[in-house]
Design a protein around this motif. Sequence first.
Motif, mmCIF file in Angstrom:
data_model
loop_
_atom_site.group_PDB
_atom_site.id
_atom_site.type_symbol
_atom_site.label_atom_id
_atom_site.label_comp_id
_atom_site.label_asym_id
_atom_site.label_seq_id
_atom_site.Cartn_x
_atom_site.Cartn_y
_atom_site.Cartn_z
ATOM 1 N N ALA A 69 0.717 -1.541 0.114
ATOM 2 C CA ALA A 69 0.341 0.334 -0.318
ATOM 3 C C ALA A 69 1.273 1.307 0.291
ATOM 4 O O ALA A 69 0.789 2.032 -0.457
ATOM 5 N N MET A 70 1.879 1.057 1.178
ATOM 6 C CA MET A 70 2.809 2.705 0.864
ATOM 7 C C MET A 70 3.213 2.403 -0.479
ATOM 8 O O MET A 70 3.663 3.311 -1.413
ATOM 9 N N VAL A 71 3.885 1.549 -1.387
ATOM 10 C CA VAL A 71 5.114 1.673 -2.968
ATOM 11 C C VAL A 71 3.357 1.952 -3.677
ATOM 12 O O VAL A 71 3.765 3.457 -4.656
ATOM 13 N N GLU A 72 1.857 1.846 -3.757
ATOM 14 C CA GLU A 72 1.307 2.365 -4.518
ATOM 15 C C GLU A 72 0.382 3.752 -4.008
ATOM 16 O O GLU A 72 0.308 4.397 -5.304
ATOM 17 N N GLY A 73 1.279 3.627 -3.004
ATOM 18 C CA GLY A 73 0.813 5.389 -3.086
ATOM 19 C C GLY A 73 2.347 6.551 -3.002
ATOM 20 O O GLY A 73 1.990 7.482 -2.332
ATOM 21 N N GLY A 74 3.299 5.919 -3.699
ATOM 22 C CA GLY A 74 4.181 6.848 -3.473
ATOM 23 C C GLY A 74 5.597 6.293 -3.603
ATOM 24 O O GLY A 74 6.339 6.526 -3.918
ATOM 25 N N GLY A 75 5.354 5.440 -2.385
ATOM 26 C CA GLY A 75 6.505 4.846 -2.274
ATOM 27 C C GLY A 75 7.608 6.000 -2.008
ATOM 28 O O GLY A 75 7.339 6.955 -0.608
ATOM 29 N N ILE A 76 9.168 5.233 -1.614
ATOM 30 C CA ILE A 76 10.160 6.097 -1.119
ATOM 31 C C ILE A 76 11.122 6.497 -2.546
ATOM 32 O O ILE A 76 12.231 7.052 -2.217
ATOM 33 N N GLY A 77 10.069 6.327 -3.358
ATOM 34 C CA GLY A 77 11.210 6.493 -4.527
ATOM 35 C C GLY A 77 11.578 5.245 -5.333
ATOM 36 O O GLY A 77 12.416 5.142 -6.736
ATOM 37 N N LEU A 78 12.172 3.978 -4.035
ATOM 38 C CA LEU A 78 13.443 3.130 -4.641
ATOM 39 C C LEU A 78 12.859 2.520 -5.506
ATOM 40 O O LEU A 78 13.792 2.378 -7.225
ATOM 41 N N ALA A 79 11.593 1.955 -6.504
ATOM 42 C CA ALA A 79 10.622 1.449 -7.322
ATOM 43 C C ALA A 79 11.546 1.841 -8.485
ATOM 44 O O ALA A 79 11.399 1.719 -9.307
ATOM 45 N N GLU A 80 11.022 3.430 -8.480
ATOM 46 C CA GLU A 80 11.161 3.647 -9.869
ATOM 47 C C GLU A 80 12.895 3.603 -10.262
ATOM 48 O O GLU A 80 13.677 3.859 -11.253
ATOM 49 N N SER A 81 13.775 3.992 -9.198
ATOM 50 C CA SER A 81 15.232 4.141 -8.858
ATOM 51 C C SER A 81 15.590 2.763 -10.376
ATOM 52 O O SER A 81 16.052 2.340 -10.741
ATOM 53 N N LEU A 82 14.877 0.781 -8.942
ATOM 54 C CA LEU A 82 15.045 -0.200 -9.916
ATOM 55 C C LEU A 82 15.235 -0.256 -11.058
ATOM 56 O O LEU A 82 14.911 -0.626 -12.266
#
Length: 92
Positions: A69-82
């Motif tokens: 849920a945190m990731v779907e809410g924007g997370g900490i930006g790690l997913a975008e970097s990955l």
Amino acid sequence: MDPVSLSPSIPDVSARRDLALREAAKELEAGFLAEMLKAAGLGKTSESFGGGQGEEQFSSFLRQEQARAMVEGGGIGLAESLYHALKEREND
């Protein structure tokens, strides 16, 4: 859920691959956040009036879903970097 198989409406193989990379990056971020939540003590059973063994065993599911849920809410930006790192690696 495999995003590639769930997206037959996306005809472009490249677009489906991008979607799969983005979903994989989100899952990696969620896994990381779940571990951070665990380290922070989220889901730790209380000394009194705790749920016992069952609560301890199922608290990981709660942490994982909260992390998603945190990731779907924007997370900490790690997913975008990955995602960008995986995309670069795929293009090489």
